[in-house]
Design a protein around this motif. Structure first.
Motif, PDB file in Angstrom:
ATOM      1  N   ARG A  62       0.863  -1.183   0.000  1.00 56.19           N
ATOM      2  CA  ARG A  62       0.000   0.000   0.000  1.00 56.19           C
ATOM      3  C   ARG A  62       0.900   1.234   0.000  1.00 56.19           C
ATOM      4  O   ARG A  62       1.454   1.595   1.023  1.00 56.19           O
ATOM      5  CB  ARG A  62      -0.884   0.008   1.239  1.00 56.19           C
ATOM      6  N   LEU A  78      -1.733  -0.499   8.042  1.00 55.69           N
ATOM      7  CA  LEU A  78      -2.444   0.286   7.037  1.00 55.69           C
ATOM      8  C   LEU A  78      -2.160   1.777   7.150  1.00 55.69           C
ATOM      9  O   LEU A  78      -2.925   2.598   6.652  1.00 55.69           O
ATOM     10  CB  LEU A  78      -3.957   0.045   7.158  1.00 55.69           C
ATOM     11  N   HIS A  94      -4.247   4.243   4.775  1.00 53.12           N
ATOM     12  CA  HIS A  94      -5.038   3.559   3.760  1.00 53.12           C
ATOM     13  C   HIS A  94      -6.514   3.612   4.133  1.00 53.12           C
ATOM     14  O   HIS A  94      -7.373   3.368   3.318  1.00 53.12           O
ATOM     15  CB  HIS A  94      -4.570   2.104   3.636  1.00 53.12           C
TER      16      HIS A  94
END
Length: 159
Positions: A62, A78, A94
């Motif tokens: 990501r 994330l 994210h």
């Protein structure tokens, strides 16, 4: 592709262990200890590093973009965190705003001397030795309000 992702994950876990052993935070006299700043961090399939000009670059599964003017970084599952020289914190995530993750709440933090990104939560060590936290609190991992005299932080995703 499966094996490539496994290798990346294993390297990131090993790198995280090395970085956790290095430590970061404040000296015993309460002063910020810049000699032990975390300038490279990895978790899951994310890696973040600081360049000489204070730009934090990210790569991995990501792409979290960049953070500007940071002295310390931490990668979560994330999201990524960057500590700014003035004791404030920047984050790229994210998650979507309003999604209940709390990542956008780090922009209100001040007087921070160290940051740690957990799997789905963020932690900041304040200069007075207290800790602030936001994010997923499913297992009580953000319940740090009573912590005092803390000198170093470390967070993980599932450990």
């Amino acid at each position: 592709m499966y094996y490539k992702n496994r290798v990346i994950a294993i390297v990131c876990v090993m790198l995280s262990l090395v970085l956790a052993l290095q430590g970061c935070g404040r000296a015993s006299n309460g002063a910020v200890d810049n000699s032990q700043r975390q300038t490279l961090s990895a978790m899951g399939q994310n890696v973040i590093a600081i360049t000489e000009d204070g730009t934090a670059l990210t790569t991995g599964a990501r792409n979290m973009g960049t953070l500007q003017d940071v002295v310390e970084v931490s990668a979560g599952a994330l999201h990524v965190l960057g500590l700014k020289p003035d004791g404030t914190v920047a984050a790229n995530t994210h998650y979507h705003s309003g999604g209940g993750d709390g990542q956008e709440e780090v922009s209100e933090w001040t007087d921070i001397t160290a940051v740690e990104a957990g799997g789905w939560s963020s932690y900041g060590l304040k200069s007075d030795g207290t800790v602030v936290a936001v994010g997923n609190n499913e297992y009580g991992q953000c319940e740090v309000g009573g912590w005092t005299d803390v000198t170093k932080l470390s967070a993980g995703a599932a450990h």
